[in-house]
Each structure stands twice: as structure tokens, then as C-alpha cells.
Design a protein around this motif. Structure first.
Motif, PDB file in Angstrom:
ATOM      1  N   LYS A 139      -4.916  -8.727   3.600  1.00  0.00           N
ATOM      2  CA  LYS A 139      -4.968  -7.369   4.157  1.00  0.00           C
ATOM      3  C   LYS A 139      -3.678  -6.587   3.921  1.00  0.00           C
ATOM      4  O   LYS A 139      -3.716  -5.394   3.716  1.00  0.00           O
ATOM      5  CB  LYS A 139      -5.236  -7.428   5.659  1.00  0.00           C
ATOM      6  CG  LYS A 139      -6.582  -7.982   6.038  1.00  0.00           C
ATOM      7  CD  LYS A 139      -7.592  -6.894   5.984  1.00  0.00           C
ATOM      8  CE  LYS A 139      -8.892  -7.408   6.585  1.00  0.00           C
ATOM      9  NZ  LYS A 139      -9.880  -6.379   6.681  1.00  0.00           N
ATOM     10  N   GLU A 140      -2.530  -7.280   3.982  1.00  0.00           N
ATOM     11  CA  GLU A 140      -1.262  -6.544   3.906  1.00  0.00           C
ATOM     12  C   GLU A 140      -0.145  -7.516   3.537  1.00  0.00           C
ATOM     13  O   GLU A 140      -0.181  -8.682   3.905  1.00  0.00           O
ATOM     14  CB  GLU A 140      -0.964  -5.913   5.272  1.00  0.00           C
ATOM     15  CG  GLU A 140       0.279  -5.088   5.341  1.00  0.00           C
ATOM     16  CD  GLU A 140       0.466  -4.468   6.734  1.00  0.00           C
ATOM     17  OE1 GLU A 140       1.599  -4.107   7.024  1.00  0.00           O
ATOM     18  OE2 GLU A 140      -0.503  -4.380   7.518  1.00  0.00           O
ATOM     19  N   ILE A 141       0.841  -7.007   2.819  1.00  0.00           N
ATOM     20  CA  ILE A 141       2.045  -7.763   2.512  1.00  0.00           C
ATOM     21  C   ILE A 141       3.217  -6.971   3.048  1.00  0.00           C
ATOM     22  O   ILE A 141       3.342  -5.783   2.745  1.00  0.00           O
ATOM     23  CB  ILE A 141       2.214  -7.996   1.002  1.00  0.00           C
ATOM     24  CG1 ILE A 141       1.043  -8.802   0.458  1.00  0.00           C
ATOM     25  CG2 ILE A 141       3.547  -8.694   0.720  1.00  0.00           C
ATOM     26  CD1 ILE A 141       1.066  -8.981  -1.052  1.00  0.00           C
ATOM     27  N   GLU A 142       4.042  -7.594   3.848  1.00  0.00           N
ATOM     28  CA  GLU A 142       5.222  -6.930   4.379  1.00  0.00           C
ATOM     29  C   GLU A 142       6.453  -7.550   3.756  1.00  0.00           C
ATOM     30  O   GLU A 142       6.552  -8.790   3.668  1.00  0.00           O
ATOM     31  CB  GLU A 142       5.289  -7.080   5.895  1.00  0.00           C
ATOM     32  CG  GLU A 142       4.233  -6.313   6.623  1.00  0.00           C
ATOM     33  CD  GLU A 142       4.422  -6.397   8.142  1.00  0.00           C
ATOM     34  OE1 GLU A 142       5.517  -6.741   8.615  1.00  0.00           O
ATOM     35  OE2 GLU A 142       3.437  -6.126   8.861  1.00  0.00           O
ATOM     36  N   LYS A 143       7.384  -6.711   3.331  1.00  0.00           N
ATOM     37  CA  LYS A 143       8.656  -7.199   2.791  1.00  0.00           C
ATOM     38  C   LYS A 143       9.630  -7.404   3.949  1.00  0.00           C
ATOM     39  O   LYS A 143       9.703  -6.574   4.841  1.00  0.00           O
ATOM     40  CB  LYS A 143       9.250  -6.188   1.798  1.00  0.00           C
ATOM     41  CG  LYS A 143       8.459  -6.057   0.533  1.00  0.00           C
ATOM     42  CD  LYS A 143       9.151  -5.111  -0.406  1.00  0.00           C
ATOM     43  CE  LYS A 143       8.339  -4.973  -1.688  1.00  0.00           C
ATOM     44  NZ  LYS A 143       8.999  -4.077  -2.628  1.00  0.00           N
ATOM     45  N   PRO A 144      10.345  -8.528   3.910  1.00  0.00           N
ATOM     46  CA  PRO A 144      11.342  -8.739   4.983  1.00  0.00           C
ATOM     47  C   PRO A 144      12.491  -7.753   4.848  1.00  0.00           C
ATOM     48  O   PRO A 144      12.848  -7.321   3.738  1.00  0.00           O
ATOM     49  CB  PRO A 144      11.812 -10.170   4.755  1.00  0.00           C
ATOM     50  CG  PRO A 144      11.395 -10.540   3.385  1.00  0.00           C
ATOM     51  CD  PRO A 144      10.288  -9.618   2.973  1.00  0.00           C
ATOM     52  N   ASN A 145      13.100  -7.371   5.934  1.00  0.00           N
ATOM     53  CA  ASN A 145      14.237  -6.431   5.928  1.00  0.00           C
ATOM     54  C   ASN A 145      15.500  -7.078   5.493  1.00  0.00           C
ATOM     55  O   ASN A 145      15.959  -8.065   5.646  1.00  0.00           O
ATOM     56  CB  ASN A 145      14.422  -5.792   7.293  1.00  0.00           C
ATOM     57  CG  ASN A 145      13.254  -4.870   7.608  1.00  0.00           C
ATOM     58  OD1 ASN A 145      12.576  -4.428   6.688  1.00  0.00           O
ATOM     59  ND2 ASN A 145      13.043  -4.615   8.871  1.00  0.00           N
TER      60      ASN A 145
END
Length: 145
Positions: A139-145
């Protein structure tokens, strides 16, 4: 797997219940000769003696009697009665279920083998040992900060 479960069970023929606890177990006054029934015991009980301190209760079974033991899907038969002991022989069948308590709750097992004196049961989940294939939708890929 649970292996080596005994087909023969030995019961104490007589139990002694303190008079002070009798009324919490049975809904009557103890009387010699009275036949008692309890939902958790699959046969009749009989009062054989009452004194000031105890009620003597017999597991009231007869030789050859068939009983439906709690937690199993098969019958058992009374094969021996002595002064002190009643021996019941279970008649498990492959594919039949049994339920028994554990410290984490109840466990359901299926009979896998039956021998002359023992039987084995599989208590694993029905999917244990199988290859499972999952279809996943990302559903979604989030990049780490």
C-alpha cells in the motif's frame, strides 16, 4: 505430537468427602444408598456410608459398562473392578478428537495411531507443516528520516 497416552485408566473406587463440603458439591443431604449425578462425571455415584466427618461415595460402575469419558469422541468400557480400583479401557479411533487442559487453556488433538496399550495424538494446528502462500498488496513505502 502427544505419544504414549494410556488406553487404561485406573480410578479409585471410593472417595471420601468431608460432610462440611458435601452440600457445596451436591444439592441434597447425604443419605446412605442415595444415587448421585454430577454433570462433570459420566456415571452415577452412590453414597455407601455417612458418619460425623465424611461421606463415603462409590464410583457406581459395573463390569462391561460403556461410558462416555469427558473430552473424548469415543466410548470406554469398564474392564475390572476390585475392592479399591476400577479400570476403564478407552477405545480411541484414528481421526477422533480429544480435548485436555493445559496451563494455557485447552488443547485439541486428533488420534493418529492406536496400539494395544497406548495411543498417539497430534495436537499441532491443522496447517502445521504445510507450505503457505500469501498474496500481499503493498500500500505504501515510507522513507526513514
Amino acid at each position: 505430537f502427544v505419544t504414549g497416552l494410556k488406553r487404561e485408566l485406573n480410578l479409585t473406587r471410593y472417595s471420601f468427602v468431608p460432610v462440611s463440603q458435601y452440600s457445596s458439591l451436591f444439592d441434597n443431604e447425604p443419605e446412605v444408598g442415595a444415587i448421585l449425578e454430577r454433570q462433570d462425571i459420566p456415571w452415577e455415584l452412590k453414597i455407601v456410608d455417612v458418619n460425623d466427618t465424611h461421606v463415603k461415595i462409590e464410583n457406581f460402575l459395573s463390569l462391561g459398562q460403556m461410558v462416555n469419558m469427558s473430552g473424548v469422541e469415543w466410548e470406554a468400557s469398564v474392564i475390572s473392578i476390585t475392592e479399591d480400583t476400577i479400570t476403564i479401557r478407552q477405545n480411541p479411533e484414528i481421526g477422533k478428537r480429544l480435548v485436555f487442559p493445559t496451563q494455557d487453556g485447552t488443547l485439541i488433538a486428533v488420534v493418529t495411531a492406536v496400539g494395544e496399550d497406548t495411543f498417539d495424538a497430534n495436537a499441532n494446528h491443522p496447517l502445521a507443516g504445510m507450505t503457505l502462500t500469501f498474496e500481499v498488496e503493498l500500500k505504501e513505502i515510507e522513507k526513514p528520516n
